[in-house]
Design a protein around this motif. Structure first.
Motif: not given
Ligand SMILES: Cc1cc2nc3c(=O)[nH]c(=O)nc-3n(C[C@H](O)[C@H](O)[C@H](O)COP(=O)(O)OP(=O)(O)OC[C@H]3O[C@@H](n4cnc5c(N)ncnc54)[C@H](O)[C@@H]3O)c2cc1C
Ligand SMILES: NC(=O)c1ccc[n+]([C@@H]2O[C@H](COP(=O)([O-])OP(=O)(O)OC[C@H]3O[C@@H](n4cnc5c(N)ncnc54)[C@H](OP(=O)(O)O)[C@@H]3O)[C@@H](O)[C@H]2O)c1
Lengths: 406, 246
Positions: A258-282
């Motif tokens: 419930f609290f940590y869904p992304l902690d279970h996908v190690q290296n999940w950021n890799r799925m965005y490919g070599p250029k990676g990704f950016l966050q936007y939080q406002c």
């Protein structure tokens, strides 16, 4: 000590606030000892490099839980203070800093300060949300909250549009400690802002759920191209929205997924490919929330860009003790985008316009593009923080946003 | 619940082991030379669930104080179920070559002091008819190499000594575990270039140590693949080996 330094926890911040390109990063990796825990009062003291995961593993079996937790349990206590992190219960508990009783601050000149709401109070306030700039937090003490077991009762509600989201948020504020919504960024028209609203409470007397299996999903290699494109995004958003046939589903789960869904996908950021990704939080203040969020989603929709994860939450008015904390009353929208160079930057500029006009702010922990002139509007106390900054400490983020604007 | 003495209790690897034992509620008697560090790990283990933690300040080079240390542990905990020996230093090989007194100091810390504690424990456990002696040796003790043969020969002596003890004590129900880690990212190796698949964390090695002790293993390589690497290194004929610069 000569040179320029920056304290670093577990580097779970997305942008450059935990980086220093010309200087030395001081890792708190080995500062990970507990100092004291009182099982009666729930007050814990530990070194700053202890992760939230380690704290939970010690205190949860004894009926205690973090009063505030971000969406990753791999953040350290030092990082949680320096970004004054928030969780899904901001409307009840405020920020992480609101539960701090004291900490120790070590400066590069060797001086040591004990900081609390009553002792060195100005250093206490400057360091909470102080982005690591005021010195190295060596240890901290804070209050935990009582829980009866490891389970949470979660209710997921499929809702139709943004107005529904605000209605649900308001309706849930009283009775639910945790509220958050996932938004289908690709819906438009009268369905703009539709999504799933999730609200939850710690279970009271039900059987504790067994710990989830430690098995984690790993994205083992960097795919040559981003797996996140407009087609997969459409499919994902559509599937995610329609994953639940019923309007309302309730379930009891272990706290971890419930609290940590992304902690279970190690290296999940890799799925965005070599250029990676950016966050936007406002965050945008409550009085302009509906109009501003609506406009942000419209602009994202028009850019035909999509976002894999879009999260919406209404913050409450529990004040943050930090001089420069991000959380404030209003509605926060967090998105992540596969990085596409200039196209991404153009979209971010368009989103910034809305945030600035609404009198909102961006979150430094997730930022890599904020403009200096905007930063000073979002954080009117920035110059004060600069005056508390340790002359031997700096970050790439700080160098970027404090650069004299032209 | 078990009662263990830990010698070199502030070593990174020992600290990771003690954290795991703490979650099981063990009683721990920690021996080390730095009182502040001992106090700090004591607090940590207590929060993590250790039952009672005792500390004892001792420079391990002082062999004549080993017996008294053992007696204090016995007085504090009542019964002793095991001794885990983890202290060590990584000598400056060049300095040892130039100055035998320095080599001797290093040999005393890495070998003699270990044998001294093992002797006390072996005699006690033999009489009691139970007990566990677990010692961190090293893969470096498996073959002498030009780059660190003083450390290697001290560890080699420890490994052989333990082999003999295991043989002697087996019939008496006393377990002897020889732990041979490969490269571990700890303060001892702070000056090394790290990274790559051969480097393990203290936590990884500690998990292997705890498991090996639970299972009463004799000799363990940690991580396991070092067994294979050392088989290869040991099998290189001496006439070739002497030409290598390992
Ligand atoms: C999957 C995921 C979900 C997230 N969800 C949320 C969320 O819901 N809410 C939220 O608020 N954030 C969230 N975050 C962001 C994260 O919680 C923060 O970035 C947090 O600060 C990371 O902690 P860290 O230990 O990795 O610190 P780092 O990223 O290493 O550092 C963060 C800052 O803290 C400073 N710092 C670290 N240790 C010390 C110290 N000992 N003394 C002084 N300064 C120090 C650094 O200088 C830096 O400025 C999320 C991040 C991820 C990856
Ligand atoms: N790191 C590796 O790559 C590696 C590989 C194979 C085997 N090993 C072995 O693993 C064991 C643990 O090492 P580590 O990697 O955890 O390194 P470490 O953290 O440097 O631990 C070594 C410990 O030995 C203690 N010590 C040294 N001399 C002492 C003395 N005279 N009296 C009392 N204590 C003394 C040190 O005490 P202080 O804390 O007071 O300095 C320190 O706690 C050692 O036996 C080492 O030889 C290590």
């Amino acid at each position: 000590m000569p040179g320029v330094f920056l304290p670093q926890g577990n580097a779970r911040s997305y942008g450059d606030s935990c980086m220093l390109h010309e200087g030395t990063v001081l890792s708190t990796r080995f500062m990970n000892r507990f100092i004291a825990f009182d099982g009666e009062t729930g007050i814990i003291r530990c070194e700053a490099g202890v992760t939230l995961a380690e704290i939970l593993s010690v205190v949860e079996p004894q009926g205690w839980f973090l009063a505030v937790t971000p969406g990753t349990k791999f953040a350290t206590v030092g990082g949680a203070i320096a970004n004054d992190v928030h969780g899904k219960n901001h409307h009840v508990e405020g920020t992480f800093g609101a539960h701090l009783t004291q900490f120790e601050l070590l400066r590069t000149d060797g001086s040591v300060r004990l900081c609390s709401p009553t002792e060195n109070a100005e250093w206490f306030a400057a360091t909470i949300g102080g982005l690591g700039l005021t010195g190295l937090i060596t240890w901290a003490e804070f209050k935990l909250k009582r829980v009866s077991n490891s389970a949470v009762n979660v209710e997921n509600i499929k809702y139709q549009n943004l107005a529904d989201f605000f209605a649900l948020s308001q309706e849930s504020e009283q009775d639910f400690e945790y509220t958050v919504a996932w938004v289908d960024c690709l819906a438009s028209g009268d369905q703009l802002g539709r999504g799933h609203f999730s609200r939850a409470n710690h279970a009271r007397v039900t059987q504790p759920k067994p710990a989830p299996s430690q098995h984690t999903l790993t994205i083992p290699v960097d795919p040559p191209v981003s797996l996140v494109n407009s087609i997969s995004l459409k499919a994902f958003n559509w599937l995610y929205y329609h994953r639940q046939r019923e309007k309302r589903v309730t379930q009891t789960t272990h706290y971890d997924p419930f609290f940590y869904p992304l902690d279970h996908v190690q290296n999940w950021n890799r799925m965005y490919g070599p250029k990676g990704f950016l966050q936007y939080q406002c965050i945008v203040p409550m009085e302009h929330s509906e109009a501003a969020i609506c406009e942000l989603l419209r602009r994202i929709g028009r850019a035909n860009y999509g976002s894999f994860l879009a999260v919406l939450k209404v913050f409450g008015d529990v004040p943050s003790p930090g001089l420069n904390s991000f959380p404030r009353p209003g509605t926060t929208l967090a998105l992540d985008f596969p990085y596409k160079g200039a196209q991404t930057m153009q979209l971010f500029d368009q989103l910034d316009e809305v945030v600035v006009q609404a009198g909102g702010a961006l979150y430094p922990a997730k930022d890599a593009h904020m403009k200096p002139q905007h930063f000073k509007r979002f954080y009117p106390n920035a110059d004060q923080l600069e005056s508390f900054r340790d002359p031997g400490i700096n970050s790439s983020f700080w160098q970027r946003v404090m650069e004299p604007s032209t | 619940m078990k009662n263990w003495i830990v010698i070199g209790a502030t070593s990174a690897i020992a600290e990771s082991v003690c954290r795991l034992w703490s979650t099981r509620g063990y009683n721990l008697f920690l021996v080390g030379r730095n009182a502040d560090k001992l106090e700090s790990v004591k607090q940590d283990y207590t929060v993590r669930g250790a039952d009672t933690v005792f500390t004892h300040v001792l420079d391990i080079a002082q062999l004549d104080k080993h017996q008294a240390c053992w007696e204090q542990a016995k007085a504090a905990m009542g019964r002793i179920d095991g001794i885990f020996i983890a202290h060590g230093t990584l000598p400056d090989q060049k300095r040892c070559e130039a100055d035998f007194n320095h080599a001797l100091t290093e040999i005393n810390i890495n070998a003699t002091s270990v044998l001294s504690f093992c002797t006390i424990a072996a005699n006690e456990f033999e009489t009691a008819g139970s007990g566990h002696i677990a010692v961190i040796s090293s893969v470096a003790g498996d073959r002498g190499r030009q780059s660190n043969y003083v450390y290697g020969s001290a560890k080699g002596m420890v490994s052989l000594f333990l082999q003999g003890l295991r043989n002697r004590l087996f019939k008496r129900g006393v377990m002897v575990t020889t732990i041979k880690p490969g490269f571990v990212d700890s303060p001892m190796t702070a000056d090394f270039e790290k990274g790559g698949p051969l480097w393990a964390t203290p936590d990884q090695v500690a998990a292997g140590i705890v498991k090996s002790i639970d299972k009463n293993r004799g000799v363990v390589y940690l991580p396991w693949f070092w067994w294979g690497i050392m088989q290869v290194i040991k099998s290189i004929p001496e006439f070739i080996f002497k030409r290598l610069s390992l």
